[in-house]
Design an enzyme around this catalytic site. Structure first.
Site, PDB file in Angstrom:
ATOM      1  N   HIS A 153       0.854  -1.194   0.000  1.00 39.01           N
ATOM      2  CA  HIS A 153       0.000   0.000   0.000  1.00 39.01           C
ATOM      3  C   HIS A 153       0.887   1.240   0.000  1.00 39.01           C
ATOM      4  O   HIS A 153       2.120   1.125  -0.125  1.00 39.01           O
ATOM      5  CB  HIS A 153      -0.978  -0.033   1.187  1.00 39.01           C
ATOM      6  CG  HIS A 153      -0.321  -0.281   2.510  1.00 39.01           C
ATOM      7  ND1 HIS A 153       0.624   0.566   3.046  1.00 39.01           N
ATOM      8  CD2 HIS A 153      -0.463  -1.289   3.409  1.00 39.01           C
ATOM      9  CE1 HIS A 153       1.018   0.104   4.220  1.00 39.01           C
ATOM     10  NE2 HIS A 153       0.392  -1.039   4.455  1.00 39.01           N
TER      11      HIS A 153
ATOM     12  N   GLY B 277       1.934   3.073   2.269  1.00 39.12           N
ATOM     13  CA  GLY B 277       2.967   3.064   3.306  1.00 39.12           C
ATOM     14  C   GLY B 277       4.231   2.365   2.793  1.00 39.12           C
ATOM     15  O   GLY B 277       5.347   2.858   2.986  1.00 39.12           O
ATOM     16  N   HIS B 278       4.039   1.238   2.104  1.00 40.16           N
ATOM     17  CA  HIS B 278       5.204   0.538   1.522  1.00 40.16           C
ATOM     18  C   HIS B 278       5.844   1.394   0.425  1.00 40.16           C
ATOM     19  O   HIS B 278       7.070   1.431   0.307  1.00 40.16           O
ATOM     20  CB  HIS B 278       4.770  -0.799   0.906  1.00 40.16           C
ATOM     21  CG  HIS B 278       4.251  -1.790   1.888  1.00 40.16           C
ATOM     22  ND1 HIS B 278       2.922  -2.126   1.978  1.00 40.16           N
ATOM     23  CD2 HIS B 278       4.884  -2.533   2.832  1.00 40.16           C
ATOM     24  CE1 HIS B 278       2.761  -3.031   2.922  1.00 40.16           C
ATOM     25  NE2 HIS B 278       3.920  -3.288   3.459  1.00 40.16           N
TER      26      HIS B 278
ATOM     27  N   GLN C 106       9.182  -3.820  16.029  1.00 42.70           N
ATOM     28  CA  GLN C 106       9.934  -4.572  15.027  1.00 42.70           C
ATOM     29  C   GLN C 106      11.193  -3.797  14.626  1.00 42.70           C
ATOM     30  O   GLN C 106      12.292  -4.351  14.554  1.00 42.70           O
ATOM     31  CB  GLN C 106       9.036  -4.826  13.817  1.00 42.70           C
ATOM     32  CG  GLN C 106       9.758  -5.335  12.595  1.00 42.70           C
ATOM     33  CD  GLN C 106       8.805  -5.735  11.484  1.00 42.70           C
ATOM     34  OE1 GLN C 106       8.183  -6.778  11.548  1.00 42.70           O
ATOM     35  NE2 GLN C 106       8.700  -4.914  10.454  1.00 42.70           N
TER      36      GLN C 106
ATOM     37  N   VAL D 291       2.870   6.511   7.461  1.00 41.99           N
ATOM     38  CA  VAL D 291       1.974   7.231   6.546  1.00 41.99           C
ATOM     39  C   VAL D 291       0.552   7.084   7.084  1.00 41.99           C
ATOM     40  O   VAL D 291       0.144   5.994   7.508  1.00 41.99           O
ATOM     41  CB  VAL D 291       2.074   6.651   5.114  1.00 41.99           C
ATOM     42  CG1 VAL D 291       1.148   7.399   4.163  1.00 41.99           C
ATOM     43  CG2 VAL D 291       3.518   6.710   4.619  1.00 41.99           C
TER      44      VAL D 291
ATOM     45  N   SER E 170      -2.231   0.419   7.074  1.00 44.62           N
ATOM     46  CA  SER E 170      -1.882  -0.951   7.437  1.00 44.62           C
ATOM     47  C   SER E 170      -2.639  -1.886   6.515  1.00 44.62           C
ATOM     48  O   SER E 170      -3.777  -1.596   6.116  1.00 44.62           O
ATOM     49  CB  SER E 170      -2.318  -1.203   8.891  1.00 44.62           C
ATOM     50  OG  SER E 170      -2.395  -2.586   9.142  1.00 44.62           O
TER      51      SER E 170
HETATM   52  O1  PAF Z   1       6.954  -5.856   8.438  1.00 43.55           O
HETATM   53  C1  PAF Z   1       6.832  -6.857   7.691  1.00 43.55           C
HETATM   54  O2  PAF Z   1       6.197  -6.791   6.633  1.00 43.55           O
HETATM   55  C2  PAF Z   1       7.491  -8.177   8.080  1.00 43.55           C
HETATM   56  O3  PAF Z   1       7.456  -8.375   9.451  1.00 43.55           O
HETATM   57  C3  PAF Z   1       8.931  -8.309   7.542  1.00 43.55           C
HETATM   58  C4  PAF Z   1       9.871  -7.286   8.141  1.00 43.55           C
HETATM   59  C5  PAF Z   1       8.928  -8.175   6.025  1.00 43.55           C
HETATM   60  C6  PAF Z   1       9.485  -9.696   7.897  1.00 43.55           C
HETATM   61  O4  PAF Z   1       8.708 -10.715   7.350  1.00 43.55           O
END
Ligand code: PAF
Length: 293
Positions: A37, A39-40, A162, A185, A194
Site C-alpha cells: 500500500h 505506506g510501503h 519490530q 503514513v 496498514s
Molecule cells: O513488516 C513486515 O512486513 C514483516 O514483518 C517483515 C519485516 C517483512 C518480515 O517478514
C-alpha cells in the site's frame, strides 16, 4: 520507469545484483510481505533517495515463522502482480519473491534449522500476545540481509517494536546494515496505513481513528508531564466506542521502561494496540515529556 527484474531463487538474486555490486553501487533494501500500500511505497521511495543511482531491492515473502495461527498465514493476501506494479512505479530494480523452501531449505522449526533468539524485547508489548512472532521476524530478516547484503534497509516506524528489535539484532549480531525507520503514513483522519485496515467495516473504520487520536492527545499534553499526557490519552479512549484496548504504554525510544520521574525534555515513545471488531491494530508516536525552559 522500467519494470523491475522479478527473481525467486537465491542464485537469480545474486545474478541480478552482480552488476550493481561490480560497479560499487550502494544497495537499498525494503523487506515486505507484499499486499503493498502507500505506506510501503513511501519505504521504497526512502530507499531510492538513500542509495541514489544504486540498486533498490524489495522482497515479497509471507514468512510462515512469524505467524501464530495457521489460518492467519493462509488468509494473508498474496497479490504479487499488483505488488510488482507498485515496485515499478517506485523505481525498484529487483523484486525478490522466493517460496518457503527457498528461504527455509532445512525447514521452519527449532529442530530443523538455526533460528534467531530475539532477546528481552520479545517479551514486552506485542511480544506478550504474539509468542514466537519476533523469533520469526528476526530470523527471516537475518536471512534476507544475508542474501541481499544491503548497505541500507528501510522499515516503517508503524511497527515500531519490530524496527527497534531489528536495530538491536543488527548491533548484537554485528550485521553492518544501516537500518532506517521511515515515518508512518496516515490517512487524512490520522489512521495509520496498514494492510489490516481492509478488514474494517465502515463503523469500525471510524472507530479505528481512536488509536491515533489517543496518541496525539498524549503528544499534545506531554509538555505538562507524563501523568497529564496519559490522563488526556485515556480520556479519549473512554469516549471512544468499539475499541478493545490491549495496551497503552510510554517507554524510552529503545522500548525500555521510563524512569519514575522523567526529567523535562525526556524523549519517549507512546505505543498503543487495540482490537476494533476482530482486527488488531497498532500505532505509536514519539513524544517529549515536560518543557525545558
Ligand atoms: O513488516 C513486515 O512486513 C514483516 O514483518 C517483515 C519485516 C517483512 C518480515 O517478514
Amino acid at each position: 520507469m522500467s519494470a523491475p527484474v522479478v527473481v525467486t531463487t537465491r542464485a537469480e538474486l545474486a545474478a541480478a545484483l552482480a552488476p550493481a555490486r561490480r560497479a560499487g553501487h550502494r544497495v537499498g533494501f525494503v523487506p515486505t510481505m507484499g499486499a503493498l500500500h502507500d505506506g510501503h511505497a513511501a519505504l521504497l521511495r526512502e530507499a531510492r533517495s538513500l542509495v541514489g543511482d544504486g540498486a533498490v531491492v524489495a522482497s515479497i515473502f509471507v514468512n510462515p515463522t512469524q505467524f501464530g495461527e495457521a489460518a492467519d498465514l493462509e488468509q494473508y493476501p498474496r497479490t504479487l502482480e499488483a505488488d510488482v506494479k507498485v515496485c515499478e512505479r517506485e523505481g525498484v530494480d529487483v523484486v525478490f519473491a522466493p517460496d518457503v523452501a527457498e528461504m527455509y531449505p532445512h525447514g521452519t522449526g527449532d529442530d530443523d534449522a538455526v533460528m534467531v533468539r530475539p532477546g528481552p524485547l520479545a517479551k514486552v508489548l506485542e511480544g506478550r500476545s504474539r509468542k514466537g512472532h519476533y523469533r520469526g521476524v528476526l530470523t527471516v530478516v537475518a536471512k534476507l540481509f544475508g542474501l541481499v547484503r544491503p548497505d541500507v534497509a528501510v522499515f516503517g516506524q508503524k511497527d515500531y517494536q519490530q524496527l527497534v528489535m531489528i536495530r538491536r539484532m543488527v548491533e548484537d549480531l554485528c550485521m553492518g546494515v544501516d537500518v532506517v525507520g521511515a515515518e508512518t503514513v496516515r490517512e487524512p483522519d490520522g489512521l495509520a496505513l496498514s494492510s489490516r485496515n481492509v478488514h474494517l467495516d465502515e463503523d469500525q473504520r471510524r472507530q479505528a481513528t481512536a488509536l491515533s487520536r489517543t496518541l496525539y492527545a498524549a503528544v499534545e499534553n506531554a509538555v505538562y508531564g507524563l501523568g497529564p499526557a496519559l490522563d488526556e490519552a485515556r480520556a479519549v479512549l473512554r469516549e471512544s466506542d468499539g475499541v478493545d484496548l490491549d495496551y497503552l504504554e510510554v517507554t524510552t525510544p529503545d522500548l525500555d521502561p521510563l524512569p519514575d520521574d522523567p526529567a523535562p525534555g525526556t524523549e519517549a515513545r507512546i505505543l498503543i494496540a487495540a482490537r476494533v471488531g476482530t482486527t488488531r491494530l497498532i500505532d505509536n508516536l514519539p513524544l517529549t515529556i515536560g518543557r525545558i525552559d
